[in-house]
Design a protein around this motif. Sequence first.
Motif, mmCIF file in Angstrom:
data_model
loop_
_atom_site.group_PDB
_atom_site.id
_atom_site.type_symbol
_atom_site.label_atom_id
_atom_site.label_comp_id
_atom_site.label_asym_id
_atom_site.label_seq_id
_atom_site.Cartn_x
_atom_site.Cartn_y
_atom_site.Cartn_z
ATOM 1 N N TYR A 37 52.191 36.811 15.792
ATOM 2 C CA TYR A 37 52.065 36.590 17.183
ATOM 3 C C TYR A 37 51.597 37.634 17.843
ATOM 4 O O TYR A 37 52.470 38.736 17.968
ATOM 5 N N VAL A 38 50.663 37.698 19.134
ATOM 6 C CA VAL A 38 50.610 38.391 20.833
ATOM 7 C C VAL A 38 50.446 37.683 21.332
ATOM 8 O O VAL A 38 50.016 36.504 21.825
ATOM 9 N N MET A 39 51.335 37.724 22.589
ATOM 10 C CA MET A 39 51.690 37.487 23.972
ATOM 11 C C MET A 39 50.856 38.214 24.961
ATOM 12 O O MET A 39 50.718 39.414 25.179
ATOM 13 N N ARG A 40 49.350 38.082 25.453
ATOM 14 C CA ARG A 40 49.252 38.650 26.105
ATOM 15 C C ARG A 40 48.986 38.113 27.664
ATOM 16 O O ARG A 40 49.188 36.751 27.312
ATOM 17 N N MET A 41 48.385 38.930 28.774
ATOM 18 C CA MET A 41 48.032 37.924 30.025
ATOM 19 C C MET A 41 46.651 38.802 30.306
ATOM 20 O O MET A 41 46.590 39.703 30.770
ATOM 21 N N PHE A 42 46.518 37.632 31.233
ATOM 22 C CA PHE A 42 44.644 37.856 31.413
ATOM 23 C C PHE A 42 44.850 37.801 33.190
ATOM 24 O O PHE A 42 45.685 36.544 33.612
ATOM 25 N N THR A 43 44.088 38.069 33.397
ATOM 26 C CA THR A 43 44.324 38.500 34.784
ATOM 27 C C THR A 43 42.647 38.412 35.283
ATOM 28 O O THR A 43 41.876 39.075 34.756
ATOM 29 N N LEU A 44 41.735 37.111 35.925
ATOM 30 C CA LEU A 44 40.586 36.810 36.033
ATOM 31 C C LEU A 44 40.397 36.637 37.849
ATOM 32 O O LEU A 44 41.019 36.222 38.535
ATOM 33 N N GLY A 45 39.484 37.739 38.263
ATOM 34 C CA GLY A 45 39.185 37.974 39.221
ATOM 35 C C GLY A 45 38.574 37.260 40.189
ATOM 36 O O GLY A 45 38.535 36.348 39.554
ATOM 37 N N LYS A 46 38.980 36.943 41.866
ATOM 38 C CA LYS A 46 37.747 36.266 42.311
ATOM 39 C C LYS A 46 36.045 36.047 41.621
ATOM 40 O O LYS A 46 35.835 37.058 41.326
ATOM 41 N N GLY A 47 35.920 34.342 41.013
ATOM 42 C CA GLY A 47 34.622 34.422 40.299
ATOM 43 C C GLY A 47 34.836 35.027 39.302
ATOM 44 O O GLY A 47 33.905 34.636 38.745
ATOM 45 N N GLY A 48 35.829 35.641 38.303
ATOM 46 C CA GLY A 48 36.528 36.421 36.797
ATOM 47 C C GLY A 48 36.032 33.855 36.177
ATOM 48 O O GLY A 48 36.673 33.142 36.209
ATOM 49 N N PHE A 49 35.595 34.647 34.993
ATOM 50 C CA PHE A 49 35.229 33.858 33.687
ATOM 51 C C PHE A 49 35.161 34.886 32.727
ATOM 52 O O PHE A 49 35.466 35.831 32.283
#
Length: 115
Positions: A37-49
């Motif tokens: 398994y892999v635990m990732r963290m994503f950050t979406l900036g303003k308006g991000g998708f």
Amino acid sequence: MFVSHRDEIEKKQIVSPTTHEVTKQVLVGPDQGWKDYVMRMFTLGKGGFAPKHTHPWQHILYIVEGKGTLFLDGKDYPLTAGSTAYVPAEALHQILNAGEEPFVFLCIVPEFGDK
């Protein structure tokens, strides 16, 4: 054994025509001793998708901070810090930042799903 902090883990900007303002960090996975398994963290900036897509593996989401929307099989679900979601394999889905601040979430996938 592995111990770290998110501020110390490499951040990779995801650049493609189907994404906007997306950063990925692999927090824990096979390189840190967690096999399969892999635990990732994503950050979406303003308006991000992230892209609207499907794939043959399921995943789990946990929202760390911000406001977002999960499009899942034709329906929009609001997400805020503390929200959780299970996305089945082959389900059409997309995650979007719905706020002014960064939208940060954890995503756990099988190792073969970490692309």
